[in-house]
Design an enzyme around this catalytic site. Structure first.
Site, PDB file in Angstrom:
ATOM      1  N   THR A 139       0.833  -1.219   0.000  1.00  0.00           N
ATOM      2  CA  THR A 139       0.000   0.000   0.000  1.00  0.00           C
ATOM      3  C   THR A 139       0.865   1.266   0.000  1.00  0.00           C
ATOM      4  O   THR A 139       0.680   2.161  -0.826  1.00  0.00           O
ATOM      5  CB  THR A 139      -0.911   0.000   1.247  1.00  0.00           C
ATOM      6  N   ILE A 140       1.792   1.353   0.944  1.00  0.00           N
ATOM      7  CA  ILE A 140       2.590   2.575   1.078  1.00  0.00           C
ATOM      8  C   ILE A 140       3.740   2.571   0.069  1.00  0.00           C
ATOM      9  O   ILE A 140       3.993   3.569  -0.610  1.00  0.00           O
ATOM     10  CB  ILE A 140       3.136   2.710   2.525  1.00  0.00           C
ATOM     11  N   CYS A 167      -0.184   7.377   9.756  1.00  0.00           N
ATOM     12  CA  CYS A 167      -1.211   8.218   9.114  1.00  0.00           C
ATOM     13  C   CYS A 167      -1.980   9.021  10.158  1.00  0.00           C
ATOM     14  O   CYS A 167      -2.269  10.208   9.956  1.00  0.00           O
ATOM     15  CB  CYS A 167      -2.154   7.343   8.300  1.00  0.00           C
ATOM     16  N   HIS A 177      -9.916   6.912   8.375  1.00  0.00           N
ATOM     17  CA  HIS A 177     -10.074   7.047   9.825  1.00  0.00           C
ATOM     18  C   HIS A 177     -10.776   8.379  10.093  1.00  0.00           C
ATOM     19  O   HIS A 177     -10.677   9.313   9.290  1.00  0.00           O
ATOM     20  CB  HIS A 177      -8.726   7.168  10.544  1.00  0.00           C
ATOM     21  N   GLN A 227      -5.852   6.969   5.099  1.00  0.00           N
ATOM     22  CA  GLN A 227      -4.694   6.282   5.675  1.00  0.00           C
ATOM     23  C   GLN A 227      -3.696   5.797   4.636  1.00  0.00           C
ATOM     24  O   GLN A 227      -2.502   5.689   4.905  1.00  0.00           O
ATOM     25  CB  GLN A 227      -5.162   5.111   6.556  1.00  0.00           C
TER      26      GLN A 227
HETATM   27  P1  NAD Z   1       1.358  -3.790   3.055  1.00  0.00           P
HETATM   28  O1  NAD Z   1       1.091  -5.094   3.686  1.00  0.00           O
HETATM   29  O2  NAD Z   1       0.344  -3.219   2.129  1.00  0.00           O
HETATM   30  O3  NAD Z   1       2.745  -3.828   2.283  1.00  0.00           O
HETATM   31  C1  NAD Z   1       3.890  -4.421   2.830  1.00  0.00           C
HETATM   32  C2  NAD Z   1       4.661  -5.059   1.695  1.00  0.00           C
HETATM   33  O4  NAD Z   1       5.896  -5.562   2.193  1.00  0.00           O
HETATM   34  C3  NAD Z   1       3.910  -6.250   1.070  1.00  0.00           C
HETATM   35  O5  NAD Z   1       4.001  -6.146  -0.339  1.00  0.00           O
HETATM   36  C4  NAD Z   1       4.684  -7.468   1.585  1.00  0.00           C
HETATM   37  O6  NAD Z   1       4.644  -8.547   0.675  1.00  0.00           O
HETATM   38  C5  NAD Z   1       6.076  -6.874   1.682  1.00  0.00           C
HETATM   39  N1  NAD Z   1       7.001  -7.603   2.559  1.00  0.00           N
HETATM   40  C6  NAD Z   1       6.713  -8.399   3.608  1.00  0.00           C
HETATM   41  N2  NAD Z   1       7.855  -8.871   4.138  1.00  0.00           N
HETATM   42  C7  NAD Z   1       8.870  -8.364   3.416  1.00  0.00           C
HETATM   43  C8  NAD Z   1      10.275  -8.500   3.475  1.00  0.00           C
HETATM   44  N3  NAD Z   1      10.877  -9.258   4.393  1.00  0.00           N
HETATM   45  N4  NAD Z   1      11.030  -7.848   2.562  1.00  0.00           N
HETATM   46  C9  NAD Z   1      10.446  -7.067   1.612  1.00  0.00           C
HETATM   47  N5  NAD Z   1       9.116  -6.915   1.512  1.00  0.00           N
HETATM   48  C10 NAD Z   1       8.336  -7.547   2.408  1.00  0.00           C
HETATM   49  O7  NAD Z   1       1.668  -2.788   4.256  1.00  0.00           O
HETATM   50  P2  NAD Z   1       1.518  -1.210   4.262  1.00  0.00           P
HETATM   51  O8  NAD Z   1       0.127  -0.869   4.614  1.00  0.00           O
HETATM   52  O9  NAD Z   1       2.104  -0.642   3.026  1.00  0.00           O
HETATM   53  O10 NAD Z   1       2.398  -0.843   5.537  1.00  0.00           O
HETATM   54  C11 NAD Z   1       3.804  -0.642   5.453  1.00  0.00           C
HETATM   55  C12 NAD Z   1       4.218   0.255   6.593  1.00  0.00           C
HETATM   56  O11 NAD Z   1       3.530   1.507   6.466  1.00  0.00           O
HETATM   57  C13 NAD Z   1       3.869  -0.264   7.998  1.00  0.00           C
HETATM   58  O12 NAD Z   1       4.838   0.202   8.901  1.00  0.00           O
HETATM   59  C14 NAD Z   1       2.555   0.425   8.287  1.00  0.00           C
HETATM   60  O13 NAD Z   1       2.277   0.533   9.652  1.00  0.00           O
HETATM   61  C15 NAD Z   1       2.814   1.783   7.661  1.00  0.00           C
HETATM   62  N6  NAD Z   1       1.621   2.552   7.314  1.00  0.00           N
HETATM   63  C16 NAD Z   1       0.549   1.944   6.760  1.00  0.00           C
HETATM   64  C17 NAD Z   1      -0.579   2.704   6.474  1.00  0.00           C
HETATM   65  C18 NAD Z   1      -1.806   2.081   5.907  1.00  0.00           C
HETATM   66  O14 NAD Z   1      -2.885   2.528   6.229  1.00  0.00           O
HETATM   67  N7  NAD Z   1      -1.710   1.084   5.064  1.00  0.00           N
HETATM   68  C19 NAD Z   1      -0.591   4.084   6.727  1.00  0.00           C
HETATM   69  C20 NAD Z   1       0.570   4.683   7.241  1.00  0.00           C
HETATM   70  C21 NAD Z   1       1.668   3.905   7.557  1.00  0.00           C
END
Ligand code: NAD
Length: 344
Positions: A11-12, A140, A219, A308
């Site tokens: 996502t991010i 977020c 949110h 978010q």
């Molecule tokens: P996500 O699950 O959408 O993406 C994470 C990605 O990392 C996935 O593609 C997964 O396959 C990959 N991954 C897993 N293990 C891995 C590894 N060992 N090496 C490389 N890639 C790996 O998660 P996200 O929502 O993008 O969240 C990522 C970070 O951003 C987290 O810290 C989260 O708390 C933060 N965040 C998320 C949001 C949200 O609402 N989605 C908002 C702000 C911050």
């Protein structure tokens, strides 16, 4: 051009990658994937070099017809900075790898502040990250609280803040998340959000509670801020109007400017973002309901909504600029990023 690598293309990660390609002072040199899932298609279409997370995964990619340019360590060697967007609490395990390669890194809000040491929000504390090697862009929710509380603190001073976070249960793509038909309170008080705001606004007196609800799109925060002097709502609306990445939202006005329809909820706010043709239908700005801002004595009450998936994206871009001292003035970086991303 700063060479940027993305570790974790979800996502991010994919949004940060897209945002980097729109800047004139940085470029994407590769993205790390653990497996060739459907989300890889976007990286291949964008022409991003793909790196497998480990050597053991390389064959899997090749069998699926995806050519990889190496593994995570190879990307870390090439990049000037890695944006670690792996799932929360996992990314910090990569710190030694980044340190050994002498590569700067940015983590996301799912990591704790302590091991990284510097938390970032472009409006509230940009200068703390100038020339830093390791930085965490806050979550977020913390980003949203920082953006609206900062101007209040600057103008009036803040005695204390009480806020309830009404949190989405998962992102729209998260088919395995819940609750589906329940409201789940976070039973420890304060929830982690209040202390997290203190990492980007030192000394602020804030306590938060949180509940998780069955929605995926945004949110909502219900905020009561007790200020040091009586707030003037019109003045505050004017301040937020001119605060970057904060948008006041309201319903339909007739030709005389009279309100004839309020803007009910987050569904309508995200529809407006789609109508505005923002990239992906994202809303990088914090949406504050204009008609929901009220003052009683020294207390200011307001509601805001957080997309978010996208509010932290421009923050990652500004954090890169601060860490390489490409821009020493936060507002100059914010405006440059906003222009490139089409944020109004
Ligand atoms: P996500 O699950 O959408 O993406 C994470 C990605 O990392 C996935 O593609 C997964 O396959 C990959 N991954 C897993 N293990 C891995 C590894 N060992 N090496 C490389 N890639 C790996 O998660 P996200 O929502 O993008 O969240 C990522 C970070 O951003 C987290 O810290 C989260 O708390 C933060 N965040 C998320 C949001 C949200 O609402 N989605 C908002 C702000 C911050």
């Amino acid at each position: 051009m700063i060479k940027v690598g993305i570790n974790g293309y979800g996502t991010i990660g994919k949004r940060v990658a897209e945002a980097v390609t729109l800047q004139d002072d940085m470029e994407i040199v590769g993205v790390v994937k653990t497996k060739p899932t459907y989300e890889l298609r976007g990286a291949l279409d964008a022409g991003f070099p793909v790196f497998a997370s480990t050597k053991s995964k390389v064959d899997f990619f090749e069998e699926m017809g995806v050519k990889v340019s190496g593994v995570t360590e190879d990307l870390v060697e090439i990049a000037d900075v890695i944006i670690d967007c792996t799932p929360g609490k996992l990314g910090v395990n990569n710190m030694d790898m980044y340190r050994k390669a002498g590569t700067k890194a940015i983590w996301q809000g799912g990591e704790k502040h302590a091991p990284i040491g510097v938390s970032f929000n472009a409006l509230t504390n940009y200068s703390s990250s100038i020339n830093a090697d390791f930085v965490r862009v806050v979550s977020c929710n913390t980003t949203g609280l920082g953006r609206t509380l900062y101007p209040l603190r600057q103008k009036y001073g803040i005695d204390n803040v009480q806020a309830v976070m009404v949190r989405r249960s998962g992102d729209p793509k998260d088919s395995d998340r819940g609750p589906l038909n329940s409201i789940e309170p976070v039973l420890s008080v304060p929830s982690h959000h209040g202390p997290d705001v203190q990492t980007i606004m030192h000394g602020i007196n804030i306590q938060t509670m949180a509940v998780k609800v069955p929605t995926t799109i945004m949110h909502v925060h219900c905020i009561i801020a007790e200020l040091d002097s009586e707030p003037n709502v019109d003045e505050i609306l004017g301040m937020w109007e001119s605060t970057p990445r904060v948008n006041l939202v309201e319903g339909f006005l007739n030709k005389d400017g009279d309100k004839i329809r309020n803007l009910p909820g987050t569904a309508e706010i995200m529809e407006l973002a789609r109508d505005a043709l923002y990239t992906r239908g994202d809303l990088n700005q914090i949406a504050v309901w204009k008609d929901g801002v009220h003052a009683f004595g020294k207390k200011l009450y307001y509601y805001q909504a957080i997309h978010q998936e996208s509010d932290v994206i421009p923050e990652n871009i500004d954090a890169i600029r601060a860490m390489f001292n490409l821009e020493s003035d936060n507002m100059a970086s914010i405006l440059k990023t906003n222009k490139a991303l089409g944020i109004d």
